[in-house]
Design an enzyme around this catalytic site. Structure first.
Site, PDB file in Angstrom:
ATOM      1  N   ARG A  37       5.021 -18.412 -13.995  1.00 34.40           N
ATOM      2  CA  ARG A  37       6.057 -17.402 -14.269  1.00 34.40           C
ATOM      3  C   ARG A  37       5.557 -16.343 -15.241  1.00 34.40           C
ATOM      4  NH1 ARG A  37      11.702 -20.860 -13.995  1.00 34.40           N
ATOM      5  NH2 ARG A  37      12.028 -20.271 -11.829  1.00 34.40           N
ATOM      6  N   LYS A 197      21.545 -30.856   3.761  1.00 34.00           N
ATOM      7  CA  LYS A 197      22.959 -30.857   4.156  1.00 34.00           C
ATOM      8  C   LYS A 197      23.471 -29.496   4.600  1.00 34.00           C
ATOM      9  CE  LYS A 197      24.454 -34.618   1.217  1.00 34.00           C
ATOM     10  NZ  LYS A 197      25.294 -34.968   0.081  1.00 34.00           N
ATOM     11  N   GLY A 354      13.490 -23.908  -3.848  1.00 29.66           N
ATOM     12  CA  GLY A 354      12.636 -24.900  -4.517  1.00 29.66           C
ATOM     13  C   GLY A 354      11.864 -25.821  -3.596  1.00 29.66           C
ATOM     14  N   GLY A 377      18.039 -20.262  -6.954  1.00 31.19           N
ATOM     15  CA  GLY A 377      19.432 -19.851  -6.774  1.00 31.19           C
ATOM     16  C   GLY A 377      19.569 -18.406  -6.332  1.00 31.19           C
TER      17      GLY A 377
HETATM   18  P1  AMP Z   1      17.466 -28.757   0.512  1.00 30.39           P
HETATM   19  O1  AMP Z   1      17.402 -28.879  -0.970  1.00 30.39           O
HETATM   20  O2  AMP Z   1      18.837 -28.647   1.057  1.00 30.39           O
HETATM   21  O3  AMP Z   1      16.546 -27.662   1.045  1.00 30.39           O
HETATM   22  O4  AMP Z   1      16.942 -30.126   1.095  1.00 30.39           O
HETATM   23  C1  AMP Z   1      15.659 -30.594   0.933  1.00 30.39           C
HETATM   24  C2  AMP Z   1      15.670 -32.066   1.104  1.00 30.39           C
HETATM   25  O5  AMP Z   1      16.111 -32.379   2.413  1.00 30.39           O
HETATM   26  C3  AMP Z   1      14.321 -32.712   0.952  1.00 30.39           C
HETATM   27  O6  AMP Z   1      14.376 -33.581  -0.153  1.00 30.39           O
HETATM   28  C4  AMP Z   1      14.134 -33.494   2.242  1.00 30.39           C
HETATM   29  O7  AMP Z   1      13.583 -34.768   2.045  1.00 30.39           O
HETATM   30  C5  AMP Z   1      15.533 -33.610   2.765  1.00 30.39           C
HETATM   31  N1  AMP Z   1      15.548 -33.817   4.220  1.00 30.39           N
HETATM   32  C6  AMP Z   1      15.095 -32.998   5.153  1.00 30.39           C
HETATM   33  N2  AMP Z   1      15.236 -33.545   6.381  1.00 30.39           N
HETATM   34  C7  AMP Z   1      15.801 -34.757   6.213  1.00 30.39           C
HETATM   35  C8  AMP Z   1      16.197 -35.799   7.100  1.00 30.39           C
HETATM   36  N3  AMP Z   1      16.037 -35.687   8.418  1.00 30.39           N
HETATM   37  N4  AMP Z   1      16.756 -36.912   6.564  1.00 30.39           N
HETATM   38  C9  AMP Z   1      16.913 -37.000   5.226  1.00 30.39           C
HETATM   39  N5  AMP Z   1      16.556 -36.063   4.335  1.00 30.39           N
HETATM   40  C10 AMP Z   1      16.007 -34.954   4.821  1.00 30.39           C
END
Ligand code: AMP
Length: 397
Positions: A37, A197, A354, A377
């Site tokens: 940074r 999610k 991230g 963010g």
């Molecule tokens: P995000 O912070 O929403 O971008 O999510 C990233 C996280 O999603 C990472 O820690 C991944 O391990 C998890 N992830 C991605 N695909 C899957 C999956 N099919 N099942 C469980 N976790 C997942």
């Protein structure tokens, strides 16, 4: 011409220039352990100093509730001096007599780092008296902290209403890249949205469906879409309660003529751990004990074929549980294909968030992308189509 002001438009010679930077760096044992940074903002600082400005750095560090010696920027100022190769003075406060005396001592070309802005509660409240106390120290405000531009704090936004406001070089690079990717992209434009999610990325999906030509959905969130289409997803991460929302997004995509790409095959395992025994199955043959942990080879091929026919890509979120080998495979293969197309001049690729940055770094491709934003963010809010207060205040009116 950019639609925001840069300090090319300012006469900075002999001026006191308050520069908002993001010095919220990782520390270990009282020392800065990663200077990324600091390196990002060094060009702005050096250019201003070389133009004869008195450079005054403002930043937050951590989330202190008032003054907290553990959250002092003093060691960061030491690391800053190392990076820029020049002395960097430090003042124990960012407003009041201490700060004023330190600023008065500054010579043209000198650099001063003020103490953590969040030692004062007025920072996060964007309190008028605190903004005035900061503004007293400068003639010009330069914002070089895109990563906090989604916050309307005193040093990230308030100052822009009190002093002539300009973007710094790293802010400028970020805004140029983001504009090229989503506001005025070369089309066709594709987006990849992966990650855990749907619920955390509803606004993002809604905005992208209205803007991109192709939306490719992966990761845990793809399971919610598959379930919404009536497919069995076994023990996979899935927000069954959001099936209706997922169907609404798919309907909106149809009415906006946005092509949706969902996985057609998956790598499934029965436990969530590295090297768990796994197999590849079509998405309509997932069994009750199975957990989808990555996209399968046919899906990878499909995503790569889309990349070959689009001109611009925006990417947030991994295709699978990329922290667990070999379930990083889908993400790594798509990342390599995107990096190759970018290096060949066929694709503009912008990624951020991230986990996405971690995944691209692990794949060793980040430096071959057009731009990788480390601003978590702020990057997400920009992808959601939201106005960022710290950017709005820099716009040419
Ligand atoms: P995000 O912070 O929403 O971008 O999510 C990233 C996280 O999603 C990472 O820690 C991944 O391990 C998890 N992830 C991605 N695909 C899957 C999956 N099919 N099942 C469980 N976790 C997942």
């Amino acid at each position: 011409m950019p639609s925001f002001r840069t300090f090319d438009q300012a006469d900075v010679l002999n001026k006191r220039v308050l520069v908002r930077v993001d010095l919220n760096v990782p520390m270990e044992g009282g020392k800065v352990s990663d200077t990324t940074r600091i390196e990002r903002v060094a060009p702005t600082i050096l250019e201003l100093a070389d133009k004869g400005a008195k450079v005054i750095l403002l930043s937050h560090f951590g989330r202190p509730k008032g003054r907290d010696p553990k959250r002092s920027l003093k060691p960061v100022a030491v690391a800053m001096a190392d990076v820029v190769g020049r002395p960097v003075a430090f003042a124990d406060d960012c407003i009041g007599a201490t700060a004023e005396a330190a600023v008065a001592k500054l010579k043209p070309g000198g650099i001063l780092c003020l103490e953590n802005t969040r030692f004062h509660l007025g920072e996060e409240k964007n309190d008028r008296a605190f903004v005035d106390a900061l503004a007293k120290l400068g003639d010009i405000w330069v914002n070089d902290a895109f990563s906090v531009a989604h916050r309307a704090h005193a040093s990230t936004e308030g100052l822009g209403h009190k002093l002539p406001a300009y973007a710094g070089r790293s802010m400028q690079a970020e805004l140029d890249a983001l504009t090229k990717a989503l506001e005025a992209p070369e089309r066709p434009l594709a987006a990849i949205v992966g990650g855990a999610k749907v619920s955390t990325k509803l606004d993002l999906l809604g905005n992208l469906v209205a803007k991109v030509n192709v939306l490719m959905i992966g990761g845990g969130m793809a399971n919610t879409f598959l379930a919404a289409q009536g497919k069995a997803v076994g023990k996979s991460l899935c927000e069954h309660n959001l099936a209706g929302t997922a169907r609404e997004i798919l309907d909106k995509a149809t009415s906006r003529r946005c092509e949706i790409v969902l996985p057609v095959d998956a790598v499934v395992a029965q436990t969530f751990e590295a090297h768990a025994p796994s197999r590849v199955v079509p998405v309509d043959a997932v069994e009750a004990d199975d957990m989808i942990l990555d996209i399968g080879p046919t899906s990878v091929e499909h995503v790569v074929s889309v990349l070959a026919r689009v001109k611009t890509l925006v990417w947030n979120g991994p295709f699978g549980a990329f922290e667990l080998e070999p379930f990083d495979n889908g993400t790594v293969e798509v990342a390599e294909a995107a990096a190759e197309l970018t290096a060949a001049g066929k694709l503009v690729s912008v990624a951020g968030g991230g986990d996405t940055v971690a995944a691209l770094n692990a794949a060793g491709v980040a430096d071959r992308f057009t731009y990788v934003s480390t601003a978590g963010g702020a990057f997400l809010e920009w992808m959601e189509g939201k106005a960022l207060p710290g950017v709005e205040v820099l716009r040419t009116r």
